[in-house]
Structure formats: C-alpha cells, structure tokens
Design a protein around this motif. Structure first.
Motif, PDB file in Angstrom:
ATOM      1  N   TYR A  19       0.816  -1.203   0.000  1.00 17.76           N
ATOM      2  CA  TYR A  19       0.000   0.000   0.000  1.00 17.76           C
ATOM      3  C   TYR A  19       0.864   1.274   0.000  1.00 17.76           C
ATOM      4  CZ  TYR A  19      -4.355  -2.579   0.925  1.00 17.76           C
ATOM      5  OH  TYR A  19      -5.452  -3.390   0.833  1.00 17.76           O
ATOM      6  N   TYR A  20       1.930   1.271   0.749  1.00 11.58           N
ATOM      7  CA  TYR A  20       2.804   2.445   0.789  1.00 11.58           C
ATOM      8  C   TYR A  20       3.462   2.685  -0.570  1.00 11.58           C
ATOM      9  CZ  TYR A  20       2.312   2.247   5.879  1.00 11.58           C
ATOM     10  OH  TYR A  20       1.816   2.248   7.164  1.00 11.58           O
ATOM     11  N   GLU A  21       3.830   1.586  -1.217  1.00 10.98           N
ATOM     12  CA  GLU A  21       4.450   1.686  -2.547  1.00 10.98           C
ATOM     13  C   GLU A  21       3.455   2.245  -3.552  1.00 10.98           C
ATOM     14  OE1 GLU A  21       6.047  -1.339  -6.051  1.00 10.98           O
ATOM     15  OE2 GLU A  21       5.964  -2.033  -3.968  1.00 10.98           O
ATOM     16  N   ILE A  22       2.197   1.814  -3.441  1.00  5.91           N
ATOM     17  CA  ILE A  22       1.155   2.278  -4.368  1.00  5.91           C
ATOM     18  C   ILE A  22       0.992   3.793  -4.286  1.00  5.91           C
ATOM     19  CG2 ILE A  22      -1.329   2.229  -4.834  1.00  5.91           C
ATOM     20  CD1 ILE A  22      -1.272  -0.719  -3.943  1.00  5.91           C
ATOM     21  N   LEU A  23       0.992   4.317  -3.078  1.00  5.12           N
ATOM     22  CA  LEU A  23       0.806   5.757  -2.890  1.00  5.12           C
ATOM     23  C   LEU A  23       2.110   6.544  -2.983  1.00  5.12           C
ATOM     24  CD1 LEU A  23      -1.795   5.812   0.048  1.00  5.12           C
ATOM     25  CD2 LEU A  23      -2.228   6.100  -2.394  1.00  5.12           C
ATOM     26  N   GLY A  24       3.235   5.822  -2.979  1.00  6.64           N
ATOM     27  CA  GLY A  24       4.528   6.499  -3.087  1.00  6.64           C
ATOM     28  C   GLY A  24       4.908   7.266  -1.852  1.00  6.64           C
ATOM     29  N   VAL A  25       4.579   6.712  -0.673  1.00  4.27           N
ATOM     30  CA  VAL A  25       4.912   7.372   0.583  1.00  4.27           C
ATOM     31  C   VAL A  25       5.692   6.396   1.467  1.00  4.27           C
ATOM     32  CG1 VAL A  25       2.911   8.906   0.523  1.00  4.27           C
ATOM     33  CG2 VAL A  25       2.718   6.677   1.644  1.00  4.27           C
ATOM     34  N   PRO A  26       6.519   6.894   2.384  1.00  4.75           N
ATOM     35  CA  PRO A  26       7.235   6.009   3.298  1.00  4.75           C
ATOM     36  C   PRO A  26       6.294   5.490   4.390  1.00  4.75           C
ATOM     37  CG  PRO A  26       7.736   8.279   3.816  1.00  4.75           C
ATOM     38  CD  PRO A  26       6.911   8.318   2.556  1.00  4.75           C
ATOM     39  N   LYS A  27       6.717   4.442   5.101  1.00  6.34           N
ATOM     40  CA  LYS A  27       5.889   3.876   6.162  1.00  6.34           C
ATOM     41  C   LYS A  27       5.743   4.820   7.341  1.00  6.34           C
ATOM     42  CE  LYS A  27       6.486  -1.008   5.109  1.00  6.34           C
ATOM     43  NZ  LYS A  27       6.814  -2.358   5.638  1.00  6.34           N
ATOM     44  N   ALA A  80      -0.822  12.579  -1.019  1.00  3.36           N
ATOM     45  CA  ALA A  80      -0.369  11.676  -2.077  1.00  3.36           C
ATOM     46  C   ALA A  80      -1.556  11.095  -2.832  1.00  3.36           C
ATOM     47  CB  ALA A  80       0.476  10.552  -1.471  1.00  3.36           C
ATOM     48  N   TYR A  81      -2.604  10.723  -2.092  1.00  4.31           N
ATOM     49  CA  TYR A  81      -3.792  10.164  -2.750  1.00  4.31           C
ATOM     50  C   TYR A  81      -4.487  11.222  -3.603  1.00  4.31           C
ATOM     51  CZ  TYR A  81      -8.417   8.286  -3.555  1.00  4.31           C
ATOM     52  OH  TYR A  81      -9.565   7.872  -4.155  1.00  4.31           O
ATOM     53  N   ARG A  82      -4.587  12.425  -3.085  1.00 11.88           N
ATOM     54  CA  ARG A  82      -5.237  13.502  -3.833  1.00 11.88           C
ATOM     55  C   ARG A  82      -4.545  13.712  -5.189  1.00 11.88           C
ATOM     56  NH1 ARG A  82      -8.021  18.014  -1.834  1.00 11.88           N
ATOM     57  NH2 ARG A  82      -7.263  17.530   0.264  1.00 11.88           N
ATOM     58  N   LYS A  83      -3.220  13.696  -5.171  1.00 13.36           N
ATOM     59  CA  LYS A  83      -2.453  13.904  -6.407  1.00 13.36           C
ATOM     60  C   LYS A  83      -2.698  12.776  -7.404  1.00 13.36           C
ATOM     61  CE  LYS A  83       2.311  14.509  -8.057  1.00 13.36           C
ATOM     62  NZ  LYS A  83       3.749  14.603  -7.642  1.00 13.36           N
ATOM     63  N   LEU A  84      -2.685  11.531  -6.924  1.00 11.81           N
ATOM     64  CA  LEU A  84      -2.897  10.384  -7.810  1.00 11.81           C
ATOM     65  C   LEU A  84      -4.347  10.298  -8.280  1.00 11.81           C
ATOM     66  CD1 LEU A  84      -0.757   7.758  -5.877  1.00 11.81           C
ATOM     67  CD2 LEU A  84      -0.230   8.758  -8.117  1.00 11.81           C
ATOM     68  N   ALA A  85      -5.288  10.647  -7.398  1.00 10.00           N
ATOM     69  CA  ALA A  85      -6.700  10.597  -7.782  1.00 10.00           C
ATOM     70  C   ALA A  85      -7.014  11.611  -8.873  1.00 10.00           C
ATOM     71  CB  ALA A  85      -7.576  10.851  -6.556  1.00 10.00           C
ATOM     72  N   MET A  86      -6.391  12.786  -8.814  1.00 13.47           N
ATOM     73  CA  MET A  86      -6.578  13.773  -9.870  1.00 13.47           C
ATOM     74  C   MET A  86      -6.081  13.249 -11.209  1.00 13.47           C
ATOM     75  SD  MET A  86      -8.003  16.569  -8.679  1.00 13.47           S
ATOM     76  CE  MET A  86      -7.480  17.899  -9.753  1.00 13.47           C
TER      77      MET A  86
END
Length: 388
Positions: free
Chosen positions: A7-15, A25-31
């Motif tokens: 899940y962290y890899e999917i969103l591109g964020v560290p644990k 991060a989700y807002r950016k990918l969702a756009m």
C-alpha cells in the motif's frame, strides 16, 4: 492468486508518512487517474488500487493491522467493504471538484465504487440489534445509555485472524489460494453445468492459518460479554437507529455492526411534530377576555406566555426556539401553546359573581332582559352582549 502491491508503494509514501501526507499523495494520484478525468485503458484499475491503499492507510486501526501483519493478515481481518467503510472519500472528492453522490448513504460505497468494487469477498459477521428508551427531555438534551450483550468478539490472542502468533498463513490446498472452487455436473445427454462457489475449506478467503490459534481453535472469535456506552444525540426521534460499527458478530472476515434502536417515551405534557412541540394550557375566562400573563410548561421548566385580550379558546400561542433541537444541530423548533378557555361551573360561582355575569350578558335574575332608562323612553332594547 496474484499478490497485492504494498500500500505504501502504491501511494509512493514512506511507512512513516503522516495521515496528511497520505491524503496529499492520494489527492495527487486521484486527480490523475479518476475515471471522470482519465479515460485511458487501465486508469480505472489504477484508481481502484490507489483508493484501496488510501482507505486502508488513512484509518489508524486498519493501518496498525496492515503494518503488523501485511496483506496476508490484513485481508483476513478486513473484507473489501470493511476497507472502504468510514473513509472520507465524499468530502475529499468534493474539494477536488468531482461528483461523488451516494457516499452519505448507509452503504460505504457510492455509485462509482459500487460499480468498480462491488460487494464481493468473504462474508462479514452478522449484525446485532438492541433497543434503549429515553425520555422526551433526554431526547432534547442528548444523553447516554449503557447496554450489555453477548457476541462473538475477535479473539484477543490472534487479533481475530485465527492463526497462532507468528504462525502466518498459507494458501488453501483445496482452492490453490483462489478462494473459489468449481463443480461440474453432467446432465446426461444434455451436456454439463459448471458452478463456482466459495471454497468450503477456507470460506472464500484463499488462505488458511499456518497453525490454528489455540484459544479460538482457528475461528478468530470467541464468546464475550460486552458492555458499551451508547451516545444518544440531541434531537433524536422515536424509532431511529444508531449504528455502532464493528460491534456485531465477528468472523475472520471482520465483524458486523450493532444497531441500537432508540425509543422516545411519550410525555403527557407535550405532543411532538418533528422539531415542534405542542401543549395545552387552561386559562380563565377573565384572562382570555382581559389579557394577561400565564405560565406554561416547557422542557426546561416554566415560561411566561403573554395572552392578548380577547383570546379565543384553542388559539395557538408560539414560543420560538423552545421546542426540540434539530438532529444535526441546526436551530431548534418552537413550542406552540394551545390555550383552553375554562368556563366556570355554576357551583364554582358565588351569587354575586353570578349576578355580575348576568349583568354582563344583559339579563336579570329572572331571565328578563335589562333595559336602560334611556332605551325605555325611546322604545329601544339594549343590545345583547356575548361572552366574548
């Protein structure tokens, strides 16, 4: 069964990412991948993947389970419906300018997610029901009730996963980790029929504990007596239900919910119509005729009501903002006082009072109409006066 990406890899964020960093991060990918904006092949699947990752990591409880057990333990604990339950997609998408109607329904899915994710997966535990009673005043102020019940609660030893601590999980041998089995039946000379059902060995989960938890025998739940405090919101109406998430029967796919129905007891002083209250108040004939101030019952005690001169019986007098509060905290209804003019009974009147009433009504003691000296001279009768 293909393995899921981290899940962290999917969103591109560290644990170590904070909730705000996960949301950003989700807002950016969702756009980038929202189906309303991106019509390319694969965008919908990508959007589904990042939404599931966000729903899991934005919830503190779900994230804790995921960090501790990874996908294997997480998927045993939460069904896909559970993962999305409680996630704030509605408000998030509105700020992004996307339409997301339906997320405020009882279902955790809006129309978009219903199409993309559905409600498939292992069955969660059953819902439970209870009932509490409150007075009208408690319903107006808000209150709490403590309820006791017994349910299948998650096993504390294995955190509801069914596996002994440290044992992990393995693919089900019967379904090879697919969670489904296919049965083919012959129809004689009419061909064959194929049926796909949930695997009976792993109950559709695709995985089994490497070693069963000794305290729950691998079930993931145990009988437990519960005592919980239910918060009754101000303004609640009779028959409404409150949902207490995760307090229903447990299964290895997650617990159901507890639904508490609230019964608001009737108050002999008031009738309720939504946010307004009605009450009846007897007043004397003299007060109705001459006007005055009387006391009326309210939910907070007594309040003064101004009665205009000449008030007729059954007139409604309004006391603003003295009714029931709105359930969402937006204002308060009114109290409407229906005045009932009381006519004195003959036994309640003295002879003097009776004579005064006869004079007011223009009659003498023997029932004959009174005439003024001036009227008698001009042959005119005095006009008969009514009570009001």
């Amino acid at each position: 069964m293909p393995s899921k990406r981290d899940y962290y890899e999917i969103l591109g964020v560290p644990k170590t990412a904070s909730v705000d960093e996960i949301k950003a991060a989700y807002r950016k990918l969702a756009m980038q991948f929202h189906p309303d904006r991106n019509k390319e092949s694969g965008a919908e699947e990508k959007f589904k993947e990042i939404s599931e990752a966000y729903a899991a990591l934005s919830d503190q409880e779900k994230r804790k389970v995921y960090d501790q057990y990874g996908h294997a333990g997480f998927d045993q604990r939460f069904s896909q419906e559970d993962i999305f339950r409680g996630a704030d997609f509605a408000d998030l998408f509105r700020t992004m300018g996307f339409s997301f109607e339906g997320m405020d329904d009882d279902s955790p899915f809006g129309p978009l997610f219903s199409q993309m994710f559905g409600h498939a997966g292992p069955q969660r535990g059953s819902n439970l029901a209870s009932e509490v009673r409150v007075s009208l005043k408690e319903a107006a102020k808000g209150t709490t009730r403590t309820i006791e019940f017994r349910r299948n609660a998650p096993c504390s030893t294995c955190d509801g996963l069914g596996a002994a601590p440290g044992a992990g999980f393995k693919n089900c041998a019967k379904c090879n980790g697919h969670g489904q089995v296919q049965t083919v039946r012959s129809l004689g000379g009419f061909g064959r029929i194929s049926t796909v059902t949930a695997c009976p060995a792993c109950r559709g989960r695709g995985q089994l504990p490497g070693k069963d938890c000794k305290d729950c025998s691998g079930l993931g739940y145990r009988q437990k007596d519960e005592k919980v405090e239910v918060k009754i919101p101000a303004g609640i109406e009779d028959g409404m239900r409150l949902r207490m998430s995760g307090l229903g029967e447990s299964s290895q796919s997650g617990p159901g919910d507890l639904f508490v129905r609230v019964r608001v007891e009737q108050d002999s002083r008031f009738e309720r119509d939504g946010e307004n209250l009605y009450t009846e108040l007897p007043i004397s004939f003299a007060t109705a005729a001459l006007g005055g101030t009387v006391s009326a019952p309210t939910l907070d005690g007594e309040a003064e009501v101004s009665v205009p001169a000449g008030t007729q019986s059954h007139t409604l007098l309004r006391l603003r903002s003295m009714g029931m509060p709105a359930l969402q905290g937006r204002g308060r209804g009114d109290l409407l006082v229906r005045v009932i003019v009381q006519v004195p009974k003959p036994g309640d009147l003295s002879d003097e009072q009776k004579e005064m009433l006869r004079k007011f009504d223009g009659k003498s003691a023997d029932g004959a109409e009174n005439k003024s000296s001036g009227d008698e001279k001009h042959g005119k009768k005095q006009k008969k006066k009514g009570w009001f």
